[in-house]
Every structure is written in structure tokens, then in C-alpha cells.
Design an enzyme around this catalytic site. Sequence first.
Site, PDB file in Angstrom:
ATOM      1  N   SER A 137       0.807  -1.230   0.000  1.00  0.00           N
ATOM      2  CA  SER A 137       0.000   0.000   0.000  1.00  0.00           C
ATOM      3  C   SER A 137       0.835   1.272   0.000  1.00  0.00           C
ATOM      4  CB  SER A 137      -0.933   0.014   1.216  1.00  0.00           C
ATOM      5  OG  SER A 137      -1.798  -1.093   1.189  1.00  0.00           O
ATOM      6  N   GLU A 138       1.782   1.356   0.935  1.00  0.00           N
ATOM      7  CA  GLU A 138       2.570   2.596   1.041  1.00  0.00           C
ATOM      8  C   GLU A 138       3.449   2.806  -0.188  1.00  0.00           C
ATOM      9  OE1 GLU A 138       1.808   4.699   3.178  1.00  0.00           O
ATOM     10  OE2 GLU A 138       1.505   3.853   5.168  1.00  0.00           O
ATOM     11  N   ALA A 139       3.996   1.722  -0.729  1.00  0.00           N
ATOM     12  CA  ALA A 139       4.836   1.841  -1.928  1.00  0.00           C
ATOM     13  C   ALA A 139       4.001   2.259  -3.139  1.00  0.00           C
ATOM     14  CB  ALA A 139       5.565   0.526  -2.195  1.00  0.00           C
TER      15      ALA A 139
END
EC number: 3.2.2.22
Length: 261
Positions: free
Chosen positions: A174-176
Site C-alpha cells: 500500500s505505502e509503496a
Amino acid sequence: INTITFDAGNATINKYATFMESLRNEAKDPSLKCYGIPMLPNTNSTIKYLLVKLQGASLKTITLMLRRNNLYVMGYSDPYDNKCRYHIFNDIKGTEYSDVENTLCPSSNPRVAKPINYNGLYPTLEKKAGVTSRNEVQLGIQILSSDIGKISGQGSFTEKIEAKFLLVAIQMVSEAARFKYIENQVKTNFNRDFSPNDKVLDLEENWGKISTAIHNSKNGALPKPLELKNADGTKWIVLRVDEIKPDVGLLNYVNGTCQAT
């Protein structure tokens, strides 16, 4: 719902980059863009969820379920004892709960619940993983692959093992997808494990704020200076969209028109 797959047990930098591109393309609202950065849809989109199937070493798999409008991980499933086993964060309630249950493990197949007895927020995950900050939990393709094997199909595992896996998966998926800077950290450190630096943690905590600032920019200038952090923890003052644009992969949905698409 389309399933995006990533084989962490047999990964290359190019395959990870392709995975990120596929995830962003599935997640984004095709009609929304701001300063050239794709934006996620609002909560009314027809397709509300995304599935990400992660494969580890020796063909072990875990499927994550993400809320499309913010890429929040709601739960995951794994094959266990010839059944589909689903694990849902305890802050997912009501119709969303049954959506997650039935999407991860369709009722036509035998299924079994193994609830996650905590929520998906970073302070909770850090506490369950036994760390004071997630910078103590290393990220990396090998770690992701071996963490999958510690959970997928296993009769039992501790909350600590589960929370560590979730910290790794949430940041590497998600963060990437939200931040190209985080994707690039994974790529730069591809064949080794690494600790997320201060800039990674700071971006993760300010995604909503960054999205709003970019959306409300006039002629490329942010409405007001944005105080963020550099990798070494020093202050990073952002004045213009151009200064942060290379680091951003997807914007959180912000209502209203953006001056530049």
C-alpha cells in the site's frame, strides 16, 4: 474484482516495478488527475476493493484485501487445511465485514475464520510486533517472502509474527503504491533487508495532508509550506508541487477540481 499478483519468492526489480504499476492502475480513478499524479476514487466507486495475492517461497500464498479509495488493508486470506482461511482486522464492521469475508473467501468454498484481534493502525501494529517504532521492523523482498511462509497454512502463529508480516506487507504494497519514494527504497535495497528511514515514516503519516496540499495548489505552489522530513530526519520544507511530485505515486481522493490535471 481483479486480483493483482506478486511473486515475492521469485522477484526481480522489474517484476516489483510492474506489480506497483498494475496496483496503481487498478486503484486509481481513470478520470482524476492532479498535476499529472493519478488520484484514488471517492467512496462511491463501483469497484470498492482490490485483492493482492502475494506468493512466498515454496508456493505459499497470502491474499490481501485493500479498500480501493485509500488502499487500507482490511484483512487477508490463506489456504489452510484445504479451506480458505480469512483474517479480518477488528475495526472492520457491518457490511464491510461481510464484503471482506465473501471477497477473500467466497461462500461456495469451505472457509474458516481466524480473526485479527486488533486494528490496522501503525501504533497498534507496532505494539503487537513488540517494537516502539516500525523503523525497527526491517523491510525487503526476502523478508516478505519468508514472513508469508510463517503464516500461510500454519496451524498457529503468534500475534507478533502476524503484526510483523502486516507491517512489512502494508508498507511494501500500500505505502509503496502511494509513494514512489517508498517503492524506490524497496528497489534500491532489493537484494538486502533495510530499515525504513525517517522520510519513509513521515510520508506514510502525511499522505492525506500531502494529497490535499497538492490538490489545492495554485500554479504549482502549495497553499502553504509543508513541513516534512528528509531521510536523515532533518526538516524538509516543501513549497512547490514539483519538489514532492517525484515521490508520490497516488493521491488520496480530495473533493473539488484541481487547477492542473
